[in-house]
Design a protein around this motif. Structure first.
Motif, mmCIF file in Angstrom:
data_model
loop_
_atom_site.group_PDB
_atom_site.id
_atom_site.type_symbol
_atom_site.label_atom_id
_atom_site.label_comp_id
_atom_site.label_asym_id
_atom_site.label_seq_id
_atom_site.Cartn_x
_atom_site.Cartn_y
_atom_site.Cartn_z
ATOM 1 N N GLU A 31 -7.762 1.575 -1.908
ATOM 2 C CA GLU A 31 -7.107 0.981 -3.068
ATOM 3 C C GLU A 31 -7.712 -0.415 -3.560
ATOM 4 O O GLU A 31 -8.473 -1.090 -2.831
ATOM 5 C CB GLU A 31 -5.583 0.736 -2.302
ATOM 6 C CG GLU A 31 -5.067 2.059 -1.701
ATOM 7 C CD GLU A 31 -4.016 1.733 -0.817
ATOM 8 O OE1 GLU A 31 -3.257 2.596 -0.406
ATOM 9 O OE2 GLU A 31 -3.513 0.716 -0.578
ATOM 10 N N SER B 286 0.570 -1.105 0.054
ATOM 11 C CA SER B 286 -0.139 0.000 0.114
ATOM 12 C C SER B 286 1.058 1.148 0.076
ATOM 13 O O SER B 286 2.019 1.317 0.900
ATOM 14 C CB SER B 286 -0.893 -0.065 1.455
ATOM 15 O OG SER B 286 -1.713 1.293 1.377
ATOM 16 N N MET C 74 -6.047 2.384 2.911
ATOM 17 C CA MET C 74 -5.997 1.145 2.129
ATOM 18 C C MET C 74 -7.433 0.398 1.563
ATOM 19 O O MET C 74 -7.420 -0.133 0.610
ATOM 20 C CB MET C 74 -5.538 -0.068 3.187
ATOM 21 C CG MET C 74 -4.003 -0.169 3.594
ATOM 22 S SD MET C 74 -3.351 -1.151 4.588
ATOM 23 C CE MET C 74 -3.715 -2.740 3.774
ATOM 24 N N GLY D 186 -0.553 -1.231 -4.088
ATOM 25 C CA GLY D 186 -1.580 -1.686 -3.171
ATOM 26 C C GLY D 186 -1.368 -3.054 -2.769
ATOM 27 O O GLY D 186 -0.929 -4.065 -3.788
#
Length: 827
Positions: free
Chosen positions: A493, A303, A490, A321
């Motif tokens: 993503e 990430s 996160m 990611g």
């Protein structure tokens, strides 16, 4: 272990992640260089190698990479060609797990995906509806080796026990398995498969070489920094204080040093593998950092919220990611469900695929820490089979999807594998990392710097008190807030899809499309009057069936530098490779170039001289070895007398061995004197202008006698012209810019250019053609692998045609399109 997927945004809405820095923060960079955790390599910055690498780093121009780093949220990149993709993975289950998600995503784009990894992961791969190919190797033994030797330099005990040799044998087995995964039929269904593209993690090591032999694209993906950068040091490097004042240069140097050490241990194994698939050995100076020199596309699977992309990484390197797959359906056993509901959320403690020498000591430490911290815990048994006495506050668990389990714990303690780290952070769980080797210390440092956990605890320093304090740190509000902040970023993503886009974006699609059947990848080239049509495996089969192409007219031969040209038609030469990979022995200047070539020639001559004397002795010893008599099959009674014919045969064998050694000696000498040393001198002089800031001219690559003659001629004309015109151009330019002083500088620069370009032109007029002739001769003897590839492609083409179930009219249409395109080429 299963993992939670990233949540999808509302239809029509564009995801808006919380802001985070697109590049590495300077403070983070500086601190990462000071980390001293287990599993690092001491890089002495005052060593000759480090200083040489630093010179290269300092000579690089700041605008070396013109394209700015790509945004982390890429627009979808289409790929209308449906490929056979082999994904080669060496490592633990945690290394395989992300590629399962990637493989499923590639399948959704219409590609056929084969996962090539260790035999023990067959069920794991097939449960995800992906094809599997075994490459051998024992991941448990690899993990045990790495725990005992967390850096690249093995311990004395490891050398004494012969584990280095065992590891090299295992690597050789996996290299061969990776090659077979590219061209062999499915071991269970016997369905043909020939790779059109390769995706691999760097430790599989076979990737570039397999791609070179097949002439296909290769794309590396990894969870650990593997590309040189000035932003932070190599995760395996522990920088020692030296005279380098620039921390960025020291960081960049660490990658080169680690690569050189790795190549020293595996270079011979890799070159033996290359020889087995008809490729020339990689030069000693090119083996380290080969992927960077060839600009192989690289996608990092972490990430950017945790480690942003460094500014000095070029456009063919992406940070996409973490890879998360859809969580499997999971119903916990009743006793686990009861444990979770019977008290506060427990702490997860597990070390996954790590194999430790003393599991009892580790579990005793864990249980004592749990007691000191006053928490409940779920302890994963893992590959070390951790288990302790029954305790109402501790639950021992076997295989359980982390994506489900981590939703029900308060914090996680683990070894720092990238996949487990990602899963914990995605669920907003504060994390304590106990690193053993590899990239684990790196992830421990990154989590600590983000505030989502304490400083990593090297496994050798683990004790109950330190671990208890780390657990208590994870339970603080500050750690929880930091972990939740990372999780929020996160979840915006889409690592897997971004990686698929990165893979598609770096494909040479224009060269990969079949001219006759849209959507199918090209595997062959039909050339007429210097124009080519690209044909898929199925198209080739149909054209052979309709006698537009006669298989009797197919000749076998090898393309440049060991690449396969699929066939040569009587209508003309075909030198088609989708993605040619050319590994050159680069020369930086004439002095080091000639010295390097001379040293290599001398070393080979010394080796062949030894063989001239040692091989006859081996034949003699072989003849004196007692043979079992016919009356004693056990071999306990040696023969008493030897006939004269045996003596004559022994003498003949010894003479033959001597002549063979002398032939090798002579061939080495003449190749060095006539080919290698003059070519190194010509290349060294040609490239010398780069030492004073000039970009040397490129005249193409030499891959056979014809291209050698062309390059030699171009270099002669270009070198002579540049040498003469430089005496006028540089002083004039200097005078315009700086007056008289500038003219004098320009005059010196022009004289230096003449002193390098003209010798290159003169020597190269002979050196380049001879270099090409030697390559043509070498290629003529490398036919085994090209024949195997052609046979595999023909076999798959036949099966593909049958599977497509084309009607007679559809097949005839393919032939008609071919005829029309062919007639257009004629006109």
């Amino acid at each position: 272990m299963g993992k939670s997927p990233s949540p999808e945004p509302e239809p029509g809405a564009s995801p808006t992640p919380p802001p985070y820095a697109p590049y590495i923060d300077p403070q983070l960079t500086a601190e990462s260089g000071d980390a001293h955790t287990d599993g690092r390599i001491d890089v002495h910055l005052d060593s000759k190698l480090a200083k040489s690498l630093a010179q290269i780093a300092n000579q690089q121009q700041e605008d070396l990479y013109h394209a700015p780093p790509k945004a982390q949220h890429d627009e979808p990149t289409g790929c209308d060609v449906k490929l056979n993709i082999v994904i080669q993975i060496v490592g633990s289950r945690g290394d395989v797990q992300p590629f399962i998600a990637l493989g499923n995503a590639l399948q959704s784009h219409g590609h056929r995906v084969r996962i090539a990894t260790h035999n023990v992961f067959e069920d794991f791969v097939k449960e995800s509806f992906l094809e599997f190919f075994p490459i051998g190797g024992d991941p448990a033994k690899l993990m045990a080796y790495m725990v005992k030797n967390p850096g690249l330099i093995p311990q004395i005990k490891t050398l004494r026990d012969g584990e280095i040799k065992k590891k090299q044998v295992m690597v050789a087995e996996m290299l061969a398995g990776c090659w077979r995964s590219c061209i062999e039929d499915d071991p269970v269904t016997q369905e043909p498969f020939v790779a059109d593209a390769i995706i691999a993690n760097p430790p599989s090591f076979a990737h570039i070489h397999c791609a070179q032999a097949l002439g296909i694209p290769v794309h590396l993906m990894f969870t650990m920094p593997w590309s040189s950068t000035k932003a932070f040091p190599h995760p395996l490097a522990n920088l020692q204080n030296g005279s380098m004042e620039n921390p960025g240069t020291a960081n960049w140097v660490s990658y080169g040093v680690v690569e050189w050490l790795t190549w020293q241990g595996l270079g011979d194994v890799i070159n033996r593998f290359r020889s087995s698939i008809d490729l020339a050995p990689v030069p000693r100076t090119e083996g380290p950092c080969l992927a960077e020199a060839l600009e192989i596309p690289m996608t990092y699977c972490w990430s950017p919220a945790l480690v942003p992309k460094p500014r000095d990484w070029p456009a063919h390197i992406d940070v996409c990611g973490f890879f998360f797959s859809d969580p499997p359906e999971y119903t916990p056993p009743p006793d686990l469900a009861e444990f979770l509901q019977s008290g506060p959320a427990p702490v997860y403690i597990g070390f996954g695929s790590i194999v430790v020498e003393d599991p009892q000591k580790l579990i005793d430490t864990v249980l004592a820490a749990v007691s000191k911290a006053g928490v409940r815990a779920i302890v994963s048994k893992g590959w070390s089979e951790l288990a302790g006495p029954a305790d109402t506050n501790v639950y021992y668990i076997g295989d359980c999807p982390h994506g489900w389990l981590f939703q029900h714990v308060s914090a996680v303690v683990h070894h720092g594998g990238a996949g487990t780290t990602a899963c914990g952070l995605l669920n907003g769980r504060p994390t304590t990392i106990v690193p053993f080797f590899g990239d684990q210390p790196f992830w421990g440092d990154m989590v600590a710097k983000a505030g989502a956990g304490p400083e990593p605890i090297p496994h050798a320093m683990l004790d109950p008190q330190i671990l208890a304090e780390a657990i208590q740190f994870c339970l603080t509000p500050e750690a929880e807030v930091a972990a939740n902040g990372i999780a929020l970023k996160m979840k915006t993503e889409t690592g897997v899809e971004t990686a698929v886009n990165s893979f598609h974006r770096n494909l040479p699609l224009q060269r990969m499309r079949c001219s006759v059947i849209p959507g199918q990848p090209a595997a062959w080239a039909y050339t007429q009057k210097k124009q080519s049509l690209t044909l898929s495996k199925a198209a080739m089969n149909i054209l052979v069936e309709y006698k537009r192409i006669d298989t009797k007219n197919i000749k076998w031969f090898v393309y440049l530098f060991g690449h396969l040209t699929c066939y040569e038609m009587l209508t003309g030469d075909n030198s088609y490779a989708i993605n040619p990979i050319i590994i050159e022995n680069r020369r930086w200047d004439p002095l080091t170039g000639v010295l390097s070539a001379a040293t290599s020639t001398g070393s080979n001559m010394l080796q062949s001289t030894g063989e001239m004397f040692y091989n006859p002795y081996k034949e003699y010893k072989k003849s004196r070895t007692p043979k079992p008599s016919e009356d004693d099959p056990s071999g306990s009674t040696p023969p008493i007398n030897r006939s004269n014919s045996d003596a004559f045969q022994t003498a003949a064998n010894m003479a033959g061995a001597t002549l063979q050694g002398f032939g090798k000696f002579s061939a080495t000498y003449f190749r060095g004197v006539i080919v290698d040393i003059p070519h190194a001198a010509a290349e060294g002089f040609r490239r010398a202008p780069q030492l004073y800031g000039e970009k040397p001219k490129e005249y193409g690559t030499v891959h056979d006698w014809k291209s050698g003659a062309i390059v030699g001629g171009k270099n002669f004309v270009g070198g002579m012209t540049t040498g003469v015109t430089g005496m006028i151009k540089h002083p004039l330019k200097g005078f315009i810019e700086e007056g008289r002083d500038g003219a004098m500088k320009g005059l010196a620069k022009g004289a230096l250019g003449m002193a390098t370009n003209m010798p290159s032109a003169g020597i190269g007029l002979v050196a380049y053609p001879f270099h090409g002739i030697s390559k043509s001769i070498e290629a003529a003897f490398r036919t085994k692998t090209p024949k195997a590839i052609v046979a595999a492609r023909l076999r798959e083409g036949y099966v593909l045609t049958e599977r497509m179930q084309l009607s007679k009219e559809e097949r005839e249409e393919v032939v008609q399109v071919f005829d029309v395109l062919l007639s257009s080429m004629s006109t």
